[in-house]
Design an enzyme around this catalytic site. Structure first.
Site, short mmCIF file in Angstrom:
data_model
loop_
_atom_site.label_atom_id
_atom_site.label_comp_id
_atom_site.label_asym_id
_atom_site.label_seq_id
_atom_site.Cartn_x
_atom_site.Cartn_y
_atom_site.Cartn_z
N HIS A 39 0.84 -1.21 0.00
CA HIS A 39 0.00 0.00 0.00
C HIS A 39 0.87 1.25 0.00
CE1 HIS A 39 1.14 -0.19 4.23
NE2 HIS A 39 0.75 1.06 4.36
N HIS A 41 0.42 5.86 0.90
CA HIS A 41 -0.47 6.92 1.41
C HIS A 41 0.22 8.27 1.30
CE1 HIS A 41 1.94 5.75 4.90
NE2 HIS A 41 1.38 4.57 4.86
N GLU A 45 5.11 7.90 7.16
CA GLU A 45 4.92 6.83 8.17
C GLU A 45 6.21 6.60 8.92
OE1 GLU A 45 2.95 3.22 6.92
OE2 GLU A 45 4.37 1.99 8.06
N HIS A 84 4.89 0.32 0.32
CA HIS A 84 5.55 -0.56 1.28
C HIS A 84 4.61 -1.66 1.77
CE1 HIS A 84 3.84 2.96 3.29
NE2 HIS A 84 3.52 2.17 4.28
N HIS A 215 10.32 20.97 30.92
CA HIS A 215 10.84 21.45 29.65
C HIS A 215 9.68 21.76 28.72
CE1 HIS A 215 9.91 17.26 28.74
NE2 HIS A 215 9.88 17.58 27.47
N HIS A 217 9.01 22.24 24.06
CA HIS A 217 9.62 22.08 22.74
C HIS A 217 9.34 23.31 21.89
CE1 HIS A 217 10.52 17.93 23.76
NE2 HIS A 217 9.35 17.96 24.37
N GLU A 222 4.04 17.50 20.74
CA GLU A 222 4.65 16.21 21.10
C GLU A 222 3.58 15.12 21.17
OE1 GLU A 222 7.35 16.21 24.46
OE2 GLU A 222 6.59 14.29 25.17
N HIS A 261 5.99 20.88 30.39
CA HIS A 261 5.59 19.57 30.92
C HIS A 261 6.77 18.83 31.52
CE1 HIS A 261 6.72 19.05 26.69
NE2 HIS A 261 7.04 17.80 26.96
N GLU A 275 8.64 10.16 22.53
CA GLU A 275 8.18 11.51 22.18
C GLU A 275 8.38 11.62 20.67
OE1 GLU A 275 10.76 14.40 24.01
OE2 GLU A 275 10.39 13.68 26.04
#
Ligand code: MN
Ligand code: MN
Length: 332
Positions: A39, A41, A45, A84, A215, A217, A222, A261, A275
């Site tokens: 398939h 998309h 992925e 894939h 911390h 980002h 995340e 967080h 993460e």
């Protein structure tokens, strides 16, 4: 859960978790020989194997093929539109897939069986130069996942490729971790896994009595997947808003861009989690490092704190910190 002969899948997208706008996740299990069919998309992925071993196949736009067996802690990355397949080997396999769109659905991908089923047979015959009878038994609809036979050793299925091969995998668990007093962190992004243009990630280990430090980002949201253990997280959302959550193995968490967080291990087992970010490079801002590298007068007057705190501030990042005085009972 979508249950098929050969395996099952379940997904978390913005349909179940509306806050998850940049990434969606799929947890999939394949039996020994079970196949997630050929398939492709529109979305990227990113895969992480949690159980057993998977055999993946792919061919890119330049005809470069790739066949690899990926074990626990190994990852793969398929760019948008690159076809894939995934198959469970002897002991079967389970893995997490992350896609770079909050509204992704693994039940809405382009599959080889669905395309065959929706193409006139005389067109198939002309395309391949094969008689019409060659298509007598093709599936009438999409297979998605099906039970196949456990394939032989990888060398026995190799297809010599005149155009060469192209690697889509990386051994994340096998890479040297960043060691910290309370655990370890393994970071993977486009700097050490070149094909991963759009996804960065960290595999984090938090020992009992330890915590992924406060911390945020500076690049994107995340997406979290808890692999083992149990913990607690508070997401600070500005404007007087914050919420604390208990988390455990199998949970998905999502922390929007810039929300402060931490993750505390509240159990007796080691907490492992992922993460994942829709960002080419991993980045985090450490609260401690920020405070340590800012003139003391500003920090101490801003927070009404004295030397007791100011003298503890470290200039180096310790992604996972340990509390000497903490015991398991403190969390009960
Ligand atoms: Mn896929
Ligand atoms: Mn984080």
């Amino acid at each position: 859960m979508t249950l098929k002969h050969g395996g099952w899948s379940r997904q978390i997208s913005n349909r179940e978790l509306p806050v998850a706008t940049t990434l969606a996740g799929v947890n999939m299990r394949l039996t020994p020989g079970g196949v997630r069919e050929l398939h492709w998309h529109k979305e990227v992925e990113w895969g992480f194997v949690t159980v057993g071993k998977a055999r993946i196949t792919s061919v890119d736009q330049n005809g470069k093929n790739f066949i690899a067996d990926v074990g626990v802690g190994g990852i793969w990355y398929f760019p948008p539109g690159i076809p894939h397949s995934i198959q469970g080997l002897e002991e079967g396999t389970e893995f997490l897939l992350v896609f770079d769109a909050g509204d992704f659905s693994d039940l809405d991908t382009f599959t080889i069986s669905d395309w065959f089923a929706h193409t006139p047979k005389d067109v198939l015959s002309a395309n391949f130069g094969a008689p019409l009878s060659a298509f007598d038994c093709i599936p009438k609809k999409e297979k998605y996942i099906y039970q196949g036979k456990v394939p032989g050793p990888i060398d026995s299925v190799a297809i010599p490729d005149p155009f060469g091969t192209r690697n889509f995998t990386h051994d994340l668990l096998g890479q040297d971790p960043i060691k910290s007093p309370g655990g370890t962190v393994r970071i993977v992004d486009s700097t050490n896994f070149k094909v991963s243009h759009e996804i960065s990630a960290a595999l984090v280990e938090i020992l009992p009595g330890s915590m992924r430090e406060l911390h945020w980002h500076p690049n994107n949201d995340e997406f979290q997947y808890i692999l083992s253990g149990q913990g607690r997280m508070t997401a600070y959302a500005a404007d007087g808003t914050a919420r604390t959550f208990n988390i455990r193995a199998g949970d998905v968490g999502y922390v929007p861009f810039c929300y402060g967080h931490y993750i505390q291990n509240t159990g007796k087992e080691t907490l492992w989690y992922l993460e994942v970010f829709k960002a080419p490079k991993y980045a985090d801002i450490s609260l401690t490092q920020w405070m340590a590298l800012t003139p003391k007068q500003i920090v101490s007057s801003n927070l009404n704190v004295g030397p007791e705190l100011m003298n503890t501030l470290r200039k180096e990042k310790w992604p996972v910190v340990r509390f000497p005085g903490y015991t398991y009972q403190d969390f009960e």
